[in-house]
Every structure is written in C-alpha cells, then in structure tokens.
Enzyme design. Structure first.
Site, PDB file in Angstrom:
ATOM      1  N   ASP A   1      -6.908  -5.815  -1.844  1.00 43.13           N
ATOM      2  CA  ASP A   1      -5.566  -6.292  -2.201  1.00 43.13           C
ATOM      3  C   ASP A   1      -5.630  -7.334  -3.307  1.00 43.13           C
ATOM      4  O   ASP A   1      -4.730  -7.441  -4.138  1.00 43.13           O
ATOM      5  CB  ASP A   1      -4.862  -6.828  -0.957  1.00 43.13           C
TER       6      ASP A   1
ATOM      7  N   TYR B   1       1.650   1.753  14.042  1.00 43.32           N
ATOM      8  CA  TYR B   1       2.578   2.595  13.297  1.00 43.32           C
ATOM      9  C   TYR B   1       2.099   4.041  13.233  1.00 43.32           C
ATOM     10  O   TYR B   1       0.899   4.289  13.201  1.00 43.32           O
ATOM     11  CB  TYR B   1       2.833   2.056  11.889  1.00 43.32           C
TER      12      TYR B   1
ATOM     13  N   LYS C   1       6.197   6.419   7.482  1.00 45.02           N
ATOM     14  CA  LYS C   1       5.655   5.570   8.552  1.00 45.02           C
ATOM     15  C   LYS C   1       6.767   5.106   9.475  1.00 45.02           C
ATOM     16  O   LYS C   1       7.897   4.875   9.040  1.00 45.02           O
ATOM     17  CB  LYS C   1       4.966   4.327   7.952  1.00 45.02           C
TER      18      LYS C   1
ATOM     19  N   HIS D   1       0.812  -1.215   0.000  1.00 46.79           N
ATOM     20  CA  HIS D   1       0.000   0.000   0.000  1.00 46.79           C
ATOM     21  C   HIS D   1       0.845   1.265   0.000  1.00 46.79           C
ATOM     22  O   HIS D   1       2.025   1.273   0.376  1.00 46.79           O
ATOM     23  CB  HIS D   1      -0.913   0.009   1.225  1.00 46.79           C
TER      24      HIS D   1
HETATM   25  C1  LIG Z   1      -5.308   2.984   6.421  1.00 51.68           C
HETATM   26  C2  LIG Z   1      -6.594   3.441   7.070  1.00 51.68           C
HETATM   27  C3  LIG Z   1      -7.773   2.748   6.905  1.00 51.68           C
HETATM   28  N1  LIG Z   1      -8.927   3.196   7.517  1.00 51.68           N
HETATM   29  C4  LIG Z   1     -10.152   2.416   7.340  1.00 51.68           C
HETATM   30  C5  LIG Z   1     -10.545   2.147   5.900  1.00 51.68           C
HETATM   31  C6  LIG Z   1     -11.224   0.806   5.961  1.00 51.68           C
HETATM   32  O1  LIG Z   1     -12.591   0.988   6.299  1.00 51.68           O
HETATM   33  C7  LIG Z   1     -10.535   0.087   7.114  1.00 51.68           C
HETATM   34  C8  LIG Z   1      -9.481  -0.912   6.666  1.00 51.68           C
HETATM   35  O2  LIG Z   1      -8.608  -0.240   5.772  1.00 51.68           O
HETATM   36  P1  LIG Z   1      -7.564  -1.085   4.926  1.00 51.68           P
HETATM   37  O3  LIG Z   1      -8.223  -2.344   4.426  1.00 51.68           O
HETATM   38  O4  LIG Z   1      -6.957  -0.140   3.923  1.00 51.68           O
HETATM   39  O5  LIG Z   1      -6.513  -1.471   6.050  1.00 51.68           O
HETATM   40  P2  LIG Z   1      -5.091  -2.198   5.770  1.00 51.68           P
HETATM   41  O6  LIG Z   1      -5.238  -3.257   4.711  1.00 51.68           O
HETATM   42  O7  LIG Z   1      -4.557  -2.567   7.089  1.00 51.68           O
HETATM   43  O8  LIG Z   1      -4.209  -1.047   5.126  1.00 51.68           O
HETATM   44  C9  LIG Z   1      -3.062  -0.521   5.758  1.00 51.68           C
HETATM   45  O9  LIG Z   1      -2.054  -1.503   5.675  1.00 51.68           O
HETATM   46  C10 LIG Z   1      -0.819  -1.153   5.095  1.00 51.68           C
HETATM   47  C11 LIG Z   1       0.221  -2.142   5.544  1.00 51.68           C
HETATM   48  C12 LIG Z   1      -0.401   0.250   5.324  1.00 51.68           C
HETATM   49  O10 LIG Z   1       0.782   0.571   5.443  1.00 51.68           O
HETATM   50  C13 LIG Z   1      -1.432   1.301   5.311  1.00 51.68           C
HETATM   51  O11 LIG Z   1      -1.406   2.064   6.509  1.00 51.68           O
HETATM   52  C14 LIG Z   1      -2.795   0.799   5.096  1.00 51.68           C
HETATM   53  O12 LIG Z   1      -2.974   0.700   3.700  1.00 51.68           O
HETATM   54  O13 LIG Z   1      -9.913   1.128   7.899  1.00 51.68           O
HETATM   55  C15 LIG Z   1      -8.952   4.341   8.288  1.00 51.68           C
HETATM   56  O14 LIG Z   1     -10.009   4.735   8.827  1.00 51.68           O
HETATM   57  N2  LIG Z   1      -7.798   5.055   8.431  1.00 51.68           N
HETATM   58  C16 LIG Z   1      -6.613   4.654   7.864  1.00 51.68           C
HETATM   59  O15 LIG Z   1      -5.568   5.332   8.053  1.00 51.68           O
END
Ligand SMILES: Cc1cn([C@H]2C[C@H](O)[C@@H](COP(=O)(O)OP(=O)(O)O[C@H]3O[C@H](C)C(=O)[C@H](O)[C@H]3O)O2)c(=O)[nH]c1=O
Length: 185
Positions: free
Chosen positions: A167, A132, A72, A62
């Site tokens: 993803d 993080y 980060k 991401h």
């Molecule tokens: C990143 C983020 C997400 N969200 C909400 C959006 C979705 O409703 C839910 C899950 O989001 P996401 O599927 O994008 O979460 P991850 O797959 O853990 O994504 C993260 O994982 C990789 C490793 C990263 O480095 C990034 O910080 C980020 O992309 O949290 C938020 O409310 N705030 C945020 O800062």
C-alpha cells in the site's frame, strides 16, 4: 434485513435483522434468498477474514481487475472500522466519488461493494476483524492498489496509519487508469 441505496449507484448499505434474547443475538448475516428478494443477484465464491491488531490500521485502496473483478459484501466481525469505497467505473456519473461507512460488531452493518469500486478500510479499535464475501476468487495477477491518500478521502486518523509495503508503494489515483466501465446499472 434493511437495504439502503447510497449516493453511489449500485453501492448499498445492508442491515440484517438481529434476534436478541437473554443469551445474546442470532442473525442471518447472509442469505442468497433475501439478497435475491432485494434484487441483488450476486454469486459469492469466497469468504475473506482479516485481523488488524492496531487501531488506525489502513488496508486499501484495493481492487481486482477483470477478468477476476470482485463484488464484495463487507462486515465487521469484531471491533469497529470505517469502510471506504470509491467509484472508478469509467463513465459513471459519480466517478471518483467516495463513500465512508462505519461498520462495527455492535451495529452489524454491511456494505455491498459492486464491481468497479476501490475498497479500503481503517480500524477504529485494536483487534478489529473484517469479514467479507467476494464474487470471484483471489487472483494475484489481477490484484491492484491505488494510494490511500490520493483520492481526497478524510480517513479521520490523527497519526500515520499502519499500512503494508504494497500500500505504501501503490500508484496515485491521478496516475492510474481504471479498467472498469460504467454499464448504467
Ligand atoms: C486478498 C487476498 C490475499 N491473500 C494473501 C496474499 C498475501 O499473502 C496475504 C495478504 O494479502 P493483502 O496484503 O493483499 O491483504 P489486504 O491488505 O487485507 O488486502 C485486502 O484488503 C482490501 C480491503 C480488500 O478489499 C481486498 O480483499 C484485499 O486487497 O493474503 C489471499 O491468499 N487471498 C486473498 O483473497
């Protein structure tokens, strides 16, 4: 606090001191003063925390594009994981190269991920938590993903990893245009 450079310019591995005693330990997991003393000038504005319940859960690769690109500071709050970053700064001498760092509650190790890198991780234990700091606020409009299996990374996972629909639908690295530029820093 031990700060180590890596093969990717700007990416660092940080090992904060742990003060152990009969109760356990105390550690300053982040100190702006210590970061400044180490020459790291970053303002973090948001803390992130996620739990992955199953081993071989993979989140990534991401990034947040400009104008809300994020640096980060990543660590593992519980369990263990392999953190992976990919240099995607156009013009960087290490463009496209990746770095994997094992982070765990036990080793307390951290990765400083500069702006211009893809970031992801794969968990090595059930109920692994990642925490993080990020240098800009979440922006869904700037949030992006590149397929985890399109950058030549060995995730060392014998089974299909657990991933999100986002993803699973991410663009392959070969079809992706990085929005980041190498500044020579
Ligand atoms: C990143 C983020 C997400 N969200 C909400 C959006 C979705 O409703 C839910 C899950 O989001 P996401 O599927 O994008 O979460 P991850 O797959 O853990 O994504 C993260 O994982 C990789 C490793 C990263 O480095 C990034 O910080 C980020 O992309 O949290 C938020 O409310 N705030 C945020 O800062």
């Amino acid at each position: 606090m031990i700060v180590s450079e890596t093969a990717l310019p700007g990416a660092l591995v940080i090992e904060p001191a742990r003060h152990g005693d009969h109760r356990g330990f105390f550690s300053e997991s982040w100190s702006r003063r210590r970061m400044e003393e180490a020459g790291i000038d970053l303002d973090f504005v948001q803390d992130n925390h996620s739990l992955s319940t199953e081993v071989c859960t993979l989140r990534g690769l991401h990034y947040q594009a400009p104008p809300h690109a994020q640096a980060k500071l990543v660590r593992c709050g519980r369990g263990s994981l392999t953190d992976v970053i990919v240099d995607v700064r156009n013009g960087s001498p290490t463009y496209g190269q990746s770095l994997s760092v094992d982070l765990s509650f036990d080793n307390g190790r951290q990765v400083l991920v500069p702006i211009g890198f893809l970031h992801g991780f794969i968990t090595r234990e059930p109920n692994t938590e990642i925490v993080y700091k990020v240098s800009d606020y979440y922006s869904a409009d700037c949030d992006g993903a590149v397929r985890w299996d399109s950058c030549g990374i060995d995730w060392s996972c014998d089974t299909d990893p657990i991933i999100s629909p986002k993803d699973a639908e991410a663009v392959p690295f070969s079809d992706w245009q990085s929005p980041f530029e190498w500044t020579g820093a």
